[in-house]
Every structure is written in structure tokens, then in C-alpha cells.
Design an enzyme around this catalytic site. Structure first.
Site, mmCIF file in Angstrom:
data_model
loop_
_atom_site.group_PDB
_atom_site.id
_atom_site.type_symbol
_atom_site.label_atom_id
_atom_site.label_comp_id
_atom_site.label_asym_id
_atom_site.label_seq_id
_atom_site.Cartn_x
_atom_site.Cartn_y
_atom_site.Cartn_z
ATOM 1 N N GLY A 19 0.819 -1.208 0.000
ATOM 2 C CA GLY A 19 0.000 0.000 0.000
ATOM 3 C C GLY A 19 0.847 1.250 0.000
ATOM 4 O O GLY A 19 0.494 2.259 0.618
ATOM 5 N N GLY A 20 1.971 1.192 -0.713
ATOM 6 C CA GLY A 20 2.929 2.296 -0.676
ATOM 7 C C GLY A 20 2.709 3.369 -1.721
ATOM 8 O O GLY A 20 3.573 4.225 -1.908
ATOM 9 N N ASP A 64 -2.045 -6.718 -5.790
ATOM 10 C CA ASP A 64 -3.146 -6.768 -4.832
ATOM 11 C C ASP A 64 -2.739 -7.771 -3.758
ATOM 12 O O ASP A 64 -2.766 -8.987 -3.978
ATOM 13 C CB ASP A 64 -4.437 -7.212 -5.511
ATOM 14 C CG ASP A 64 -5.649 -7.118 -4.592
ATOM 15 O OD1 ASP A 64 -5.460 -7.111 -3.350
ATOM 16 O OD2 ASP A 64 -6.787 -7.058 -5.098
ATOM 17 N N ASN A 91 1.352 -2.296 5.367
ATOM 18 C CA ASN A 91 0.638 -1.037 5.534
ATOM 19 C C ASN A 91 -0.712 -0.998 4.822
ATOM 20 O O ASN A 91 -1.581 -0.202 5.182
ATOM 21 C CB ASN A 91 1.515 0.105 5.004
ATOM 22 C CG ASN A 91 0.751 1.393 4.819
ATOM 23 O OD1 ASN A 91 0.435 2.095 5.784
ATOM 24 N ND2 ASN A 91 0.416 1.705 3.564
ATOM 25 N N TYR A 157 -13.984 -3.087 10.911
ATOM 26 C CA TYR A 157 -12.654 -2.506 10.723
ATOM 27 C C TYR A 157 -11.854 -2.590 12.017
ATOM 28 O O TYR A 157 -10.684 -3.008 12.020
ATOM 29 C CB TYR A 157 -12.793 -1.057 10.273
ATOM 30 C CG TYR A 157 -11.497 -0.274 10.244
ATOM 31 C CD1 TYR A 157 -10.595 -0.443 9.197
ATOM 32 C CD2 TYR A 157 -11.192 0.644 11.248
ATOM 33 C CE1 TYR A 157 -9.410 0.279 9.157
ATOM 34 C CE2 TYR A 157 -10.014 1.370 11.212
ATOM 35 C CZ TYR A 157 -9.126 1.185 10.161
ATOM 36 O OH TYR A 157 -7.947 1.911 10.134
ATOM 37 N N ALA A 159 -12.250 -4.616 14.501
ATOM 38 C CA ALA A 159 -11.932 -6.016 14.812
ATOM 39 C C ALA A 159 -10.716 -6.480 14.018
ATOM 40 O O ALA A 159 -9.841 -7.186 14.538
ATOM 41 C CB ALA A 159 -13.137 -6.901 14.497
ATOM 42 N N ALA A 160 -10.641 -6.085 12.750
ATOM 43 C CA ALA A 160 -9.500 -6.467 11.922
ATOM 44 C C ALA A 160 -8.217 -5.841 12.448
ATOM 45 O O ALA A 160 -7.165 -6.495 12.505
ATOM 46 C CB ALA A 160 -9.740 -6.055 10.476
ATOM 47 N N LYS A 161 -8.290 -4.574 12.843
ATOM 48 C CA LYS A 161 -7.094 -3.899 13.355
ATOM 49 C C LYS A 161 -6.668 -4.475 14.705
ATOM 50 O O LYS A 161 -5.474 -4.545 15.012
ATOM 51 C CB LYS A 161 -7.361 -2.397 13.471
ATOM 52 C CG LYS A 161 -7.469 -1.691 12.119
ATOM 53 C CD LYS A 161 -6.216 -1.891 11.281
ATOM 54 C CE LYS A 161 -6.245 -1.057 10.006
ATOM 55 N NZ LYS A 161 -5.036 -1.297 9.167
#
Length: 266
Positions: A19-20, A64, A91, A157, A159-161
Site C-alpha cells: 500500500g505504498g 493486490d 501497511n 474494521y 476487529a480487523a485492526k
């Protein structure tokens, strides 16, 4: 034993930043490169991938990271062109509102894949290579303050983090015998170019009352911590999540009152 200033340098090391193409990821890629690392950006948006790679002067690979086949291909190309990757910054991520009573299974799965699944894929692939080669490494997961506090309207979101934080601890223990360190960075509000385009300056006018340091964060401040975690300056640090948030996490709901500036709860 005295600290050696050269321990902060990343010369001779290869880093992957997912994700850069923009925001925090792009800033971290620039920071790692500035301290000597050869950097590959893995970004699924072709336009931002190309722009960031050219601007920062790094290798850009359209990928991806939610897809294991693409991750394997990106790693193969990275190591063919730059060498053995020993630093990875997970990231990549995404967020959209998902109130509890309205969250669909598809919405839940989408947020999981965007924020947690790729952390396993990228960590696992690069760690396998390091273990086989008998080399140490540093894995850095970018999570969020939402992983440790309630986030009404964003349960999936958050929960994922939270999963990223827990995964960081367990991965750190499993990989410690191989000299591979695993840590996480948890930002709060950070001024990225995307936020600024959305009018973030106006929207965040009152952020100083919420953040103890009195302002939102900057991308370079997140990147500085990533460089530290990637370098030998943090050689005895693993399994930790560093909250780079101006004190918001520590405040636990306390904020500056608008009248006197004294701390108030709630």
C-alpha cells in the site's frame, strides 16, 4: 556499550512496503529509502504505484496483496531485482462505515481481507525466505488506534485492526528464534494527501482538544518510527505496538476543555 549512530542505517537491506502508493505507505517507503534501504512498493492502484515509485525513486510493483498468487509473484520479482527482502511493512488497508446491525457477510469479509488477511500472506512469505536463508529481519505491521478502543459504526474494521495487534504478538514469539522481529505501529489521525483533498484541514480544526500534543500527526512522524523499527536501533524490541498518536491512546478519553484548556473526561 556505546550506541553506534550507524545502527539506524539500512544500507544493503531490501524492504517491501505494501500500500505504498500514497499516504503513510508512501511516506514510509521514502523514509526507508532515505536511510539506505532498497525499497519495493507493492500497490494495487497502477497510477499511484507508478507515481510513487518515480517520485521516491524505488521499485513499484502493481500488486493486490489480498491475493496470494500476486504476493508470490511480487516477492519473486522484488528479490530478482533487489535481492533478499528482510524488511516488510504491512501497511495496506481500507475502511468504510459498517454499523453492527447493517454489516453484511460480504462487508465483513471485505474489511478482513483488506486489513488482516494480507498481513499473514506477506509476513509468511517473506519470513519463510529469511528462515531458509538463515537471515534476521524486521516485520512492521501498521494497525490503528481503533484496534484498542471502541469504534462505533466501524466494528468490522476495528476487529480487523485488533487482529493485527494480536497477530503481531504471536508472530513475534514464533519468529524470535530465527532473529526475525515483529512489531506494529498504531497511528491515530494523520494528515495524508488523501485526507487533505477531502478537506481534512477544516474537518480537523478542533483536533487539538482531543490530542494531548495539540495537533494531528504527520506522515513523516509515522515513517520515522518505521525506520527505527526496521533498523538495529530497535534490535531488542519485538512483539510491541507503538502508538504514534500524540498521546491519544494514553489519554483514554481525557481531552482539553475548550474554555480553560484543562483536561476533562468524556
Amino acid at each position: 556499550m556505546a550506541i553506534d549512530p550507524s545502527n539506524i542505517l539500512l544500507n544493503g537491506r531490501v524492504a517491501v512496503v505494501t500500500g505504498g502508493g500514497s499516504g503513510i505507505g508512501r511516506g514510509i517507503a521514502a523514509g526507508l529509502s532515505a536511510f539506505g534501504a532498497s525499497v519495493a512498493i507493492w500497490e494495487r492502484d497502477p497510477e499511484t504505484c507508478t507515481q510513487a515509485a518515480e517520485s521516491v525513486g524505488v521499485l513499484g510493483i502493481i500488486t493486490d496483496v489480498r491475493d496470494s498468487v500476486q504476493v508470490d509473484a511480487a516477492l519473486q520479482r522484488t528479490e530478482a531485482e533487489l535481492g533478499q527482502a528482510s524488511i516488510v511493512v504491512n501497511n495496506a488497508g481500507g475502511v468504510f462505515a459498517s454499523p453492527l446491525l447493517e454489516t453484511t457477510e460480504n462487508g465483513w469479509d471485505t474489511l478482513y481481507r483488506s486489513n488482516l488477511r494480507h498481513v499473514l500472506l506477506c509476513t509468511q512469505r517473506i519470513a519463510r525466505g529469511l528462515v531458509t536463508a538463515g537471515l534476521p529481519g524486521s516485520i512492521i505491521n501498521v494497525t490503528s488506534i481503533e484496534g484498542v478502543r471502541a469504534a462505533p459504526g466501524y466494528a468490522a474494521y476495528a476487529a480487523a485492526k485488533a487482529g493485527v495487534i494480536s497477530y503481531t504478538k504471536t508472530a513475534a514469539l514464533e519468529l524470535a528464534p530465527y532473529g526475525i522481529r515483529v512489531n506494529a505501529i498504531a497511528p491515530d489521525i494523520t494528515l495524508t494527501e488523501g485526507l487533505e483533498r477531502l478537506g481534512g484541514g477544516a474537518e480537523l480544526a478542533g483536533i487539538g482538544t482531543v490530542v494531548p500534543l495539540g495537533r494531528s500527526g504527520r506522515v513523516d512522524e509515522i515513517a520515522s518510527v518505521a525506520v527505527f523499527l526496521a533498523s538495529d536501533m530497535s534490535s531488542y524490541l519485538t512483539g510491541e505496538t507503538l502508538h504514534v498518536d500524540g498521546g491519544t491512546h494514553a489519554a483514554g478519553g481525557w481531552h482539553h476543555g475548550s474554555q480553560t484548556g484543562d483536561y476533562r473526561l468524556g
